[in-house]
Write a protein that holds these residues in place. Structure first.
Motif, mmCIF file in Angstrom:
data_model
loop_
_atom_site.group_PDB
_atom_site.id
_atom_site.type_symbol
_atom_site.label_atom_id
_atom_site.label_comp_id
_atom_site.label_asym_id
_atom_site.label_seq_id
_atom_site.Cartn_x
_atom_site.Cartn_y
_atom_site.Cartn_z
ATOM 1 N N UNK A 38 0.841 -1.212 0.000
ATOM 2 C CA UNK A 38 0.000 0.000 0.000
ATOM 3 C C UNK A 38 0.875 1.261 0.000
ATOM 4 N N UNK A 39 1.747 1.329 -0.991
ATOM 5 C CA UNK A 39 2.766 2.377 -1.038
ATOM 6 C C UNK A 39 2.166 3.776 -1.102
ATOM 7 N N UNK A 40 1.058 3.943 -1.804
ATOM 8 C CA UNK A 40 0.398 5.245 -1.872
ATOM 9 C C UNK A 40 -0.100 5.707 -0.519
ATOM 10 N N UNK A 41 -0.663 4.786 0.262
ATOM 11 C CA UNK A 41 -1.139 5.136 1.601
ATOM 12 C C UNK A 41 0.024 5.519 2.502
ATOM 13 N N UNK A 42 1.132 4.782 2.409
ATOM 14 C CA UNK A 42 2.313 5.121 3.208
ATOM 15 C C UNK A 42 2.830 6.505 2.820
ATOM 16 N N UNK A 43 2.848 6.795 1.530
ATOM 17 C CA UNK A 43 3.302 8.115 1.084
ATOM 18 C C UNK A 43 2.397 9.200 1.650
ATOM 19 N N UNK A 44 1.083 8.996 1.585
ATOM 20 C CA UNK A 44 0.135 9.998 2.090
ATOM 21 C C UNK A 44 0.335 10.228 3.580
ATOM 22 N N UNK A 45 0.488 9.162 4.339
ATOM 23 C CA UNK A 45 0.688 9.306 5.785
ATOM 24 C C UNK A 45 2.000 10.018 6.090
ATOM 25 N N UNK A 46 3.071 9.598 5.432
ATOM 26 C CA UNK A 46 4.385 10.181 5.702
ATOM 27 C C UNK A 46 4.456 11.643 5.284
ATOM 28 N N UNK A 47 3.957 11.954 4.093
ATOM 29 C CA UNK A 47 4.044 13.328 3.607
ATOM 30 C C UNK A 47 3.089 14.259 4.350
ATOM 31 N N UNK A 48 1.957 13.737 4.782
ATOM 32 C CA UNK A 48 1.034 14.550 5.584
ATOM 33 C C UNK A 48 1.671 14.882 6.926
ATOM 34 N N UNK A 49 2.285 13.887 7.552
ATOM 35 C CA UNK A 49 2.903 14.099 8.860
ATOM 36 C C UNK A 49 4.126 15.005 8.776
ATOM 37 N N UNK A 50 5.004 14.752 7.824
ATOM 38 C CA UNK A 50 6.270 15.488 7.750
ATOM 39 C C UNK A 50 6.151 16.833 7.038
ATOM 40 N N UNK A 51 5.324 16.917 6.011
ATOM 41 C CA UNK A 51 5.264 18.115 5.178
ATOM 42 C C UNK A 51 3.951 18.877 5.301
ATOM 43 N N UNK A 52 2.973 18.295 5.974
ATOM 44 C CA UNK A 52 1.657 18.917 6.047
ATOM 45 C C UNK A 52 0.919 18.841 4.714
ATOM 46 N N UNK A 53 1.320 17.897 3.882
ATOM 47 C CA UNK A 53 0.711 17.759 2.554
ATOM 48 C C UNK A 53 -0.722 17.243 2.656
ATOM 49 N N UNK A 54 -1.589 17.799 1.827
ATOM 50 C CA UNK A 54 -2.945 17.277 1.725
ATOM 51 C C UNK A 54 -2.893 15.963 0.972
ATOM 52 N N UNK A 55 -3.612 14.961 1.458
ATOM 53 C CA UNK A 55 -3.603 13.654 0.788
ATOM 54 C C UNK A 55 -4.068 13.777 -0.662
ATOM 55 N N UNK A 56 -4.964 14.723 -0.938
ATOM 56 C CA UNK A 56 -5.474 14.881 -2.309
ATOM 57 C C UNK A 56 -4.422 15.457 -3.263
ATOM 58 N N UNK A 57 -3.287 15.923 -2.710
ATOM 59 C CA UNK A 57 -2.207 16.455 -3.545
ATOM 60 C C UNK A 57 -1.115 15.425 -3.790
ATOM 61 N N UNK A 58 -1.305 14.219 -3.270
ATOM 62 C CA UNK A 58 -0.334 13.145 -3.447
ATOM 63 C C UNK A 58 -0.895 12.205 -4.508
#
Length: 176
Positions: A38-58
């Motif tokens: 589930x690499x996309x989910x891991x990316x969303x969690x990691x980037x949201x936590x570290x960068x404040x990225x919106x999941x919809x932008x990943x």
């Protein structure tokens, strides 16, 4: 295109990063623990936590087969859609002007792109493919796409991504 301001972190040199460097666009490289599935989910969690990225932008990079499995030769293409949703195969077919598409065989996707599943980037592919990016990307100043290996994402303008890979924006996401 904007001048490149951010250099890749050490160890992050991939064909995707090299492509952006050569194009001279502004980008940022983000590394994180990709997990084992589930690499996309891991990316969303990691980037949201570290960068404040919106999941919809990943965005995840999906390789589709435009030949819909007919014949021995595959005609592949790339679709970039938010990790928060899924690809509509019907909309993808419309975007590429074909009757039907199917998901590409992972082996074919890896062989064509030069990347492994879970780390396929729309950038720097061994054999550049026709590409469509979900139109929702344009609602974000920057989006995140795979940087060419699991646990490596690149943040850049959706318009710069489209320019560099020769992509068009299309409605690709499946309705919720």
């Amino acid at each position: 295109m904007a001048k490149k301001k951010n250099r890749p972190t050490s160890g992050a040199a991939t064909p995707a990063v090299a492509t952006l460097k050569a194009a001279g666009v502004d980008y940022r490289v983000h590394e994180f623990d990709p997990g084992s599935d589930h690499f996309g989910q891991h990316a969303a969690q990691a980037l949201s936590a570290a960068q404040g990225a919106e999941a919809s932008a990943i965005f995840k990079t999906l390789v589709v087969d435009l030949s819909a499995g007919r014949g021995p030769r595959r005609m592949l293409a790339v679709c970039c859609v938010p990790v928060t949703g899924s690809l509509s195969l019907k909309k993808a077919a419309q975007a590429f002007g074909v009757a039907k598409v199917s998901m590409a065989d992972p082996h074919d996707a890896e062989k064509s792109s030069g990347y492994i599943t879970g780390g396929i980037s729309p950038l720097g592919q061994k054999k550049p493919l026709p590409t469509r990016i979900d139109a929702t990307a344009t609602s974000h100043p920057t989006i995140y796409v795979s940087g060419g290996k699991r646990g490596l994402d690149i943040q850049l303008s959706p318009h710069d991504l489209a320019t560099v890979v020769g992509a068009e924006f299309s409605d690709l996401a499946a309705s919720s």
